[in-house]
Design a protein around this motif. Structure first.
Motif, PDB file in Angstrom:
ATOM      1  N   ALA A  89       0.838  -1.209   0.000  1.00  0.00           N
ATOM      2  CA  ALA A  89       0.000   0.000   0.000  1.00  0.00           C
ATOM      3  C   ALA A  89       0.873   1.260   0.000  1.00  0.00           C
ATOM      4  N   ALA A  90       1.996   1.207   0.721  1.00  0.00           N
ATOM      5  CA  ALA A  90       2.904   2.359   0.730  1.00  0.00           C
ATOM      6  C   ALA A  90       3.447   2.612  -0.680  1.00  0.00           C
ATOM      7  N   LEU A 124       3.338   6.039  -5.637  1.00  0.00           N
ATOM      8  CA  LEU A 124       3.119   6.303  -7.070  1.00  0.00           C
ATOM      9  C   LEU A 124       1.845   7.120  -7.306  1.00  0.00           C
ATOM     10  N   GLN A 125       0.950   7.131  -6.335  1.00  0.00           N
ATOM     11  CA  GLN A 125      -0.167   8.088  -6.436  1.00  0.00           C
ATOM     12  C   GLN A 125       0.371   9.503  -6.249  1.00  0.00           C
ATOM     13  N   GLY A 126       1.379   9.621  -5.364  1.00  0.00           N
ATOM     14  CA  GLY A 126       1.989  10.929  -5.123  1.00  0.00           C
ATOM     15  C   GLY A 126       2.690  11.480  -6.352  1.00  0.00           C
ATOM     16  N   THR A 127       3.283  10.571  -7.137  1.00  0.00           N
ATOM     17  CA  THR A 127       3.990  11.022  -8.341  1.00  0.00           C
ATOM     18  C   THR A 127       3.070  11.028  -9.558  1.00  0.00           C
ATOM     19  N   GLY A 128       1.805  10.694  -9.361  1.00  0.00           N
ATOM     20  CA  GLY A 128       0.839  10.741 -10.458  1.00  0.00           C
ATOM     21  C   GLY A 128       0.864   9.523 -11.366  1.00  0.00           C
ATOM     22  N   GLU A 129       1.629   8.495 -10.982  1.00  0.00           N
ATOM     23  CA  GLU A 129       1.711   7.323 -11.859  1.00  0.00           C
ATOM     24  C   GLU A 129       0.615   6.289 -11.584  1.00  0.00           C
ATOM     25  N   ILE A 130      -0.046   6.424 -10.435  1.00  0.00           N
ATOM     26  CA  ILE A 130      -1.231   5.611 -10.151  1.00  0.00           C
ATOM     27  C   ILE A 130      -2.361   6.592  -9.880  1.00  0.00           C
ATOM     28  N   GLY A 131      -3.535   6.293 -10.423  1.00  0.00           N
ATOM     29  CA  GLY A 131      -4.674   7.195 -10.311  1.00  0.00           C
ATOM     30  C   GLY A 131      -5.030   7.508  -8.858  1.00  0.00           C
ATOM     31  N   PRO A 132      -5.389   8.758  -8.568  1.00  0.00           N
ATOM     32  CA  PRO A 132      -5.720   9.158  -7.199  1.00  0.00           C
ATOM     33  C   PRO A 132      -7.017   8.518  -6.703  1.00  0.00           C
ATOM     34  N   ALA A 183      -5.873   2.566  -2.201  1.00  0.00           N
ATOM     35  CA  ALA A 183      -4.553   1.921  -2.060  1.00  0.00           C
ATOM     36  C   ALA A 183      -4.636   0.665  -1.189  1.00  0.00           C
ATOM     37  N   GLU A 184      -5.410   0.739  -0.123  1.00  0.00           N
ATOM     38  CA  GLU A 184      -5.496  -0.379   0.814  1.00  0.00           C
ATOM     39  C   GLU A 184      -6.172  -1.584   0.156  1.00  0.00           C
ATOM     40  N   ARG A 185      -7.246  -1.314  -0.558  1.00  0.00           N
ATOM     41  CA  ARG A 185      -7.973  -2.398  -1.222  1.00  0.00           C
ATOM     42  C   ARG A 185      -7.159  -2.956  -2.384  1.00  0.00           C
ATOM     43  N   LYS A 230      -0.813   0.293 -13.155  1.00  0.00           N
ATOM     44  CA  LYS A 230      -0.296   1.229 -14.185  1.00  0.00           C
ATOM     45  C   LYS A 230      -1.436   1.812 -14.995  1.00  0.00           C
ATOM     46  N   ALA A 231      -2.373   0.959 -15.405  1.00  0.00           N
ATOM     47  CA  ALA A 231      -3.483   1.420 -16.253  1.00  0.00           C
ATOM     48  C   ALA A 231      -4.313   2.462 -15.514  1.00  0.00           C
ATOM     49  N   SER A 232      -4.430   2.334 -14.193  1.00  0.00           N
ATOM     50  CA  SER A 232      -5.230   3.304 -13.444  1.00  0.00           C
ATOM     51  C   SER A 232      -4.609   4.694 -13.544  1.00  0.00           C
TER      52      SER A 232
END
Lengths: 203, 203
Positions: A140-141, A146-154, A158-160, A197-199
């Protein structure tokens, strides 16, 4: 003696030597045939020492060994698991997990110990739950990073997402232990990471 | 007697009665304490009948019971698993799987039997491999169906996607058996199905 009891450094080292010796003995010879005398012989400890550290006998020692083996499950994934900060890092972690389980084959020391202790006993459940919790936290971390860097959709939970990927890994390992085939583990990791990645591409 | 040996209808019925009686006995009392005499008493069969159908003794009977329990694992998912032809159908299947395992709790008859037989024995491996193969085939057929209607992207590898989802389910069940928590199973199914849907939106 509970693991939280304060030990002197020497005492902690002796206790650890007993646990690691028992783990090695069990890995080599199997949990059913390993006796406390075998562990004493291997670790050069006396009956009174073994009783001092594990007064409740073999089951308490097995539980400590299970905790040690659970730590090993996470340790073999480091440092990759703890640093999922780029897609290249996720790839290295994926390769580490696959190559570890490929090398191990159909033998999982932790699974053997948990079966022996009884899967539904509180001690065994606590060991497995804690390991899964730490494992999921690390994944999850990585997702959050990668959500912080915009590479995973916001929008992604993350937990799920980490729970789903962790389930896929557990299932992939179980399929390998039961059939000898590693492709489910690879599919779970590859499809899971591709979907993360796709997200990002959808965001 | 191998399962492929031709039996008269009456013989096949007797063999099946023995298997189902043994399965019920093992579910109620546990595999370790169930004896062939218990199975005879429960199913009203004689020693010579039991020997006729299972001349190799308890292990061969346990293997037949494992095969029966593996069939049950798939049967409880029907008819939903066999008809994954719309997102509503996938949802109903998802709910069927979750409610089945939630109702069962931390007891899995198949897992108990496979552990007893020895996970790496050829017989146990064959039973698990065949069950997983059939399960994955059904999921892959559902993926291909929705690829045909354009709801899942054509670029998606149906077999690999089905393998990943199946791994997630296996892992979710194992986590539930080990910790009592069902949220990993739910996450694996929900995230897996959402990602299949998303692949259609990307196409």
């Amino acid at each position: 003696m509970s693991p939280t009891t304060k030990l002197t450094p020497k005492g902690a080292a002796t206790r650890q030597r007993i646990i690691e010796g028992a783990a090695a003995e069990i890995r080599e010879r199997g949990v059913a045939v390993t006796t406390l005398d075998d562990v004493r012989a291997r670790t050069g400890t006396s009956k009174s020492q073994l009783f001092h550290y594990f007064p409740d006998g073999k089951d308490r020692l097995l539980l400590a060994v299970a905790r040690y083996e659970a730590d090993q499950v996470l340790a073999v994934q480091q440092p990759q698991l703890g640093g999922l900060t780029s897609w290249a890092a996720w790839r290295r972690w994926r390769d580490t997990v696959v190559s570890h389980y490929r090398g191990r084959g159909q033998h999982c020391p932790l699974n053997v110990l948990i079966s022996q202790l009884g899967r539904v006993t509180p001690g065994a459940q606590a060991v497995v739950s804690e390991m899964l919790r730490r494992w999921q936290d690390e994944i999850a971390a990585g997702v959050r990073h990668l959500q912080g860097t915009g590479e995973i959709g916001p929008q992604l939970d993350a937990e799920r997402g980490a729970a789903a990927l962790l389930a896929g890994i557990q299932g992939g390992v179980v399929v390998m232990l039961s059939t000898g085939r590693i492709d489910h583990l690879e599919a779970a990791l590859d499809v899971g990471i591709e979907n993360l990645k796709a997200s990002g591409n959808r965001a």
